[in-house]
Design a protein around this motif. Structure first.
Motif, PDB file in Angstrom:
ATOM      1  N   GLY A 104       0.811  -1.220   0.000  1.00 42.26           N
ATOM      2  CA  GLY A 104       0.000   0.000   0.000  1.00 42.26           C
ATOM      3  C   GLY A 104       0.840   1.263   0.000  1.00 42.26           C
ATOM      4  N   ALA A 105       2.170   1.119  -0.030  1.00 41.92           N
ATOM      5  CA  ALA A 105       3.049   2.291  -0.105  1.00 41.92           C
ATOM      6  C   ALA A 105       2.817   3.036  -1.416  1.00 41.92           C
ATOM      7  N   ASN A 106       2.937   4.373  -1.377  1.00 44.05           N
ATOM      8  CA  ASN A 106       2.772   5.122  -2.628  1.00 44.05           C
ATOM      9  C   ASN A 106       4.071   5.073  -3.434  1.00 44.05           C
ATOM     10  N   ILE A 107       4.002   5.587  -4.674  1.00 43.79           N
ATOM     11  CA  ILE A 107       5.141   5.444  -5.583  1.00 43.79           C
ATOM     12  C   ILE A 107       6.378   6.177  -5.065  1.00 43.79           C
ATOM     13  N   GLY A 108       6.195   7.327  -4.415  1.00 44.12           N
ATOM     14  CA  GLY A 108       7.343   8.051  -3.872  1.00 44.12           C
ATOM     15  C   GLY A 108       8.031   7.268  -2.776  1.00 44.12           C
ATOM     16  N   GLU A 109       7.248   6.628  -1.908  1.00 44.39           N
ATOM     17  CA  GLU A 109       7.830   5.811  -0.827  1.00 44.39           C
ATOM     18  C   GLU A 109       8.555   4.612  -1.399  1.00 44.39           C
ATOM     19  N   MET A 110       7.921   3.927  -2.349  1.00 44.37           N
ATOM     20  CA  MET A 110       8.566   2.754  -2.943  1.00 44.37           C
ATOM     21  C   MET A 110       9.890   3.129  -3.597  1.00 44.37           C
TER      22      MET A 110
ATOM     23  N   GLU B  39      -3.946  10.202  -5.500  1.00 47.64           N
ATOM     24  CA  GLU B  39      -3.338   9.040  -4.864  1.00 47.64           C
ATOM     25  C   GLU B  39      -4.302   8.492  -3.819  1.00 47.64           C
ATOM     26  N   GLY B  40      -3.946   7.368  -3.222  1.00 49.21           N
ATOM     27  CA  GLY B  40      -4.780   6.753  -2.204  1.00 49.21           C
ATOM     28  C   GLY B  40      -5.178   5.350  -2.600  1.00 49.21           C
ATOM     29  N   GLU B  41      -5.870   4.652  -1.697  1.00 42.99           N
ATOM     30  CA  GLU B  41      -6.339   3.300  -1.990  1.00 42.99           C
ATOM     31  C   GLU B  41      -7.320   3.353  -3.162  1.00 42.99           C
ATOM     32  N   SER B  42      -7.098   2.520  -4.152  1.00 41.87           N
ATOM     33  CA  SER B  42      -7.883   2.572  -5.383  1.00 41.87           C
ATOM     34  C   SER B  42      -9.381   2.486  -5.125  1.00 41.87           C
ATOM     35  N   ARG B  43      -9.787   1.549  -4.275  1.00 42.97           N
ATOM     36  CA  ARG B  43     -11.224   1.379  -4.049  1.00 42.97           C
ATOM     37  C   ARG B  43     -11.832   2.604  -3.369  1.00 42.97           C
ATOM     38  N   GLU B  44     -11.066   3.233  -2.476  1.00 45.57           N
ATOM     39  CA  GLU B  44     -11.576   4.414  -1.779  1.00 45.57           C
ATOM     40  C   GLU B  44     -11.656   5.611  -2.729  1.00 45.57           C
ATOM     41  N   VAL B  45     -10.672   5.743  -3.608  1.00 48.28           N
ATOM     42  CA  VAL B  45     -10.733   6.790  -4.626  1.00 48.28           C
ATOM     43  C   VAL B  45     -11.944   6.559  -5.525  1.00 48.28           C
TER      44      VAL B  45
ATOM     45  N   THR C  64      -3.681  -2.257  -1.531  1.00 46.62           N
ATOM     46  CA  THR C  64      -3.086  -3.067  -0.474  1.00 46.62           C
ATOM     47  C   THR C  64      -3.601  -4.492  -0.647  1.00 46.62           C
ATOM     48  N   ILE C  65      -2.715  -5.377  -1.070  1.00 46.42           N
ATOM     49  CA  ILE C  65      -3.099  -6.733  -1.462  1.00 46.42           C
ATOM     50  C   ILE C  65      -3.353  -7.615  -0.245  1.00 46.42           C
ATOM     51  N   LYS C  66      -4.458  -8.315  -0.275  1.00 45.12           N
ATOM     52  CA  LYS C  66      -4.737  -9.330   0.753  1.00 45.12           C
ATOM     53  C   LYS C  66      -4.148 -10.652   0.278  1.00 45.12           C
ATOM     54  N   LYS C  67      -3.350 -11.285   1.130  1.00 46.64           N
ATOM     55  CA  LYS C  67      -2.610 -12.477   0.729  1.00 46.64           C
ATOM     56  C   LYS C  67      -3.205 -13.743   1.311  1.00 46.64           C
TER      57      LYS C  67
END
Length: 438
Positions: free
Chosen positions: A160-166, A292-298, A331-334
């Motif tokens: 769930g990290a954003n592109i800048g953090e990654m 930016e943000g969690e895709s589903r929330e956006v 944020t992937i659920k594994k």
């Protein structure tokens, strides 16, 4: 090409907007103005990214035929476009894996770094950088194996990290990112041509900025790893904590005389789509190219806006098109073995959140797709949402929440025939989202 009628062909109309956005970002349309005159010495083209193939062909087509040209660029598997008839190949193109690096990317990065040896002040290095370069141009720091890098990359992608953090982490665990490639080119002149796939168009984030100064720090990388619970080998963590893996910073003499040119951006592509919508008689609104943000929330937020327009005429009057771009996260659920539970990417996840929020709102249609033509690691660019999406899914026994719970956008939209499949587009200005309110 005339746009399809939005009232009678809403899906085709939204796909037409997507293709207009992609066309605006193709390198052949945007490169000529930024190419310098051939230098006294050699011209070497180096680079990485999902648009690498089309960027190389643009340079080969535009560079003087009698001027020397050589180099090596790495792109994603199956992202080299067909070569136009009569266009001579002068720059080598190789393919590697994205979004998780592989041995082919490692070998390409080693060769690219080796090609900087022996350059002089009479030489020119053209660096072609586009999104995806972070995994395609992989050269782990000393003490870090390719397997380590692959695991860390997977963990970052799923965190769930954003592109800048990654990319902050990637830069500090690399021997070629974060300005290190440019430093290796000294004393040659370096000109970077880049296609932005990041919010804010920051060249130090695009492909982890191999040719530009890096203002982020080892301490920030340590904090990001801790925030998301990502482990790295102990020796590397100690080096990070000591600041021993620091990148070249703004003001470093290694960047003197260097130029960076943004040849395509998300905003330009959104504006191109907006112009097509207006030509079709619709009002077009661009919310932002930096979402930016969690895709589903956006997706849910976009749904609330679309419903307000459809029901109350606020804040926009219908009929209209609402556009946005940026780079959301999932944020992937594994599963217990660490593998993802479902299939899909950011665009599909956005569409699931959007459909959930719209609840079948009449007169609202939407398309979300990645401008590189690949949503995550699947074969679709994104997905389409219509007022009857939930109804058609329920008729097949498919409850949306179950698919959201396992990040399975591909599994949800494929049986509905609502995947958007384009194949690789040979460019990349990140997420494209269009909502049509009739």
């Amino acid at each position: 090409m005339t746009a399809p009628n939005p009232a009678s062909q809403p899906r085709q109309f939204l796909e037409h907007l997507y293709h207009a956005a992609v066309q605006r970002a193709l390198p052949l349309h945007n490169t000529a103005a930024y190419l310098p005159k051939p230098p006294k010495g050699r011209t070497i083209v180096l680079g990485a990214g999902k648009a690498g193939g089309s960027m190389v062909q643009a340079v080969e087509a535009l560079w003087p035929a009698d001027a020397p040209l050589e180099g090596l660029v790495v792109t994603r598997y199956h992202h080299i476009p067909p070569r136009p008839a009569g266009l001579k190949q002068r720059i080598e193109l190789v393919e590697a894996a994205h979004p998780v690096p592989d041995a082919a990317g490692l070998a390409a990065a080693q060769r690219i770094l080796a090609m900087t040896q022996g350059l002089t002040a009479d030489d020119l290095v053209l660096c072609l950088i586009s999104g995806g370069g972070s995994s395609l141009l992989t050269l782990p720091a000393e003490g870090l194996t390719l397997e380590d890098k692959q695991r860390i990359n997977k963990d970052l992608l799923n965190s769930g990290a954003n592109i800048g953090e990654m990319n902050c982490v990637r830069k500090h665990l690399s021997r070629i990112k974060g300005g290190r490639l440019a430093a290796a080119c000294a004393p040659a002149r370096v000109i970077t041509l880049t296609i932005s796939d990041v919010p804010g168009d920051d060249p130090s984030i695009i492909a982890s900025g191999p040719t530009v100064p890096d203002a982020s720090t080892c301490a920030e990388a340590v904090a990001i790893l801790a925030r998301y619970g990502i482990a790295i080998p102990g020796g590397l963590m100690s080096l990070l904590e000591q600041g021993a893996l620091e990148t070249p910073k703004p003001g470093d003499a290694a960047f003197n005389g260097h130029e960076v040119h943004m040849i395509a951006t998300p905003q330009q592509s959104l504006e191109a789509a907006a112009a097509v919508a207006r030509d079709a008689g619709l009002t077009a609104y661009i919310l932002s190219d930096e979402m930016e943000g969690e895709s589903r929330e956006v997706g849910k937020v976009h749904a609330a806006l679309a419903r307000a327009v459809a029901l109350k005429g606020q804040p926009f009057q219908k009929p209209c098109v609402i556009l946005s771009g940026g780079e959301t996260t999932v944020t992937i659920k594994k599963q217990p073995d660490g593998t993802p539970k479902g299939r899909g990417g950011r665009a599909g996840e956005f569409c699931m959140g959007l459909a959930l929020g719209l609840q079948g709102q009449a007169g609202v249609y939407a398309l979300a797709a990645d401008t590189d033509g690949i949503d995550g690691v699947e074969d679709n660019a994104g997905a389409f949402v219509a007022p009857d999406t939930l109804e058609r899914a329920l008729a097949k026994g498919m409850k949306l929440n179950r698919y959201l719970d396992r990040n399975d956008a591909y599994g949800y939209f494929e049986p509905l025939g609502d995947l958007v499949i384009t194949g690789p587009t040979n460019t990349n200005v990140n997420d494209f989202r269009a909502i049509l309110v009739l």
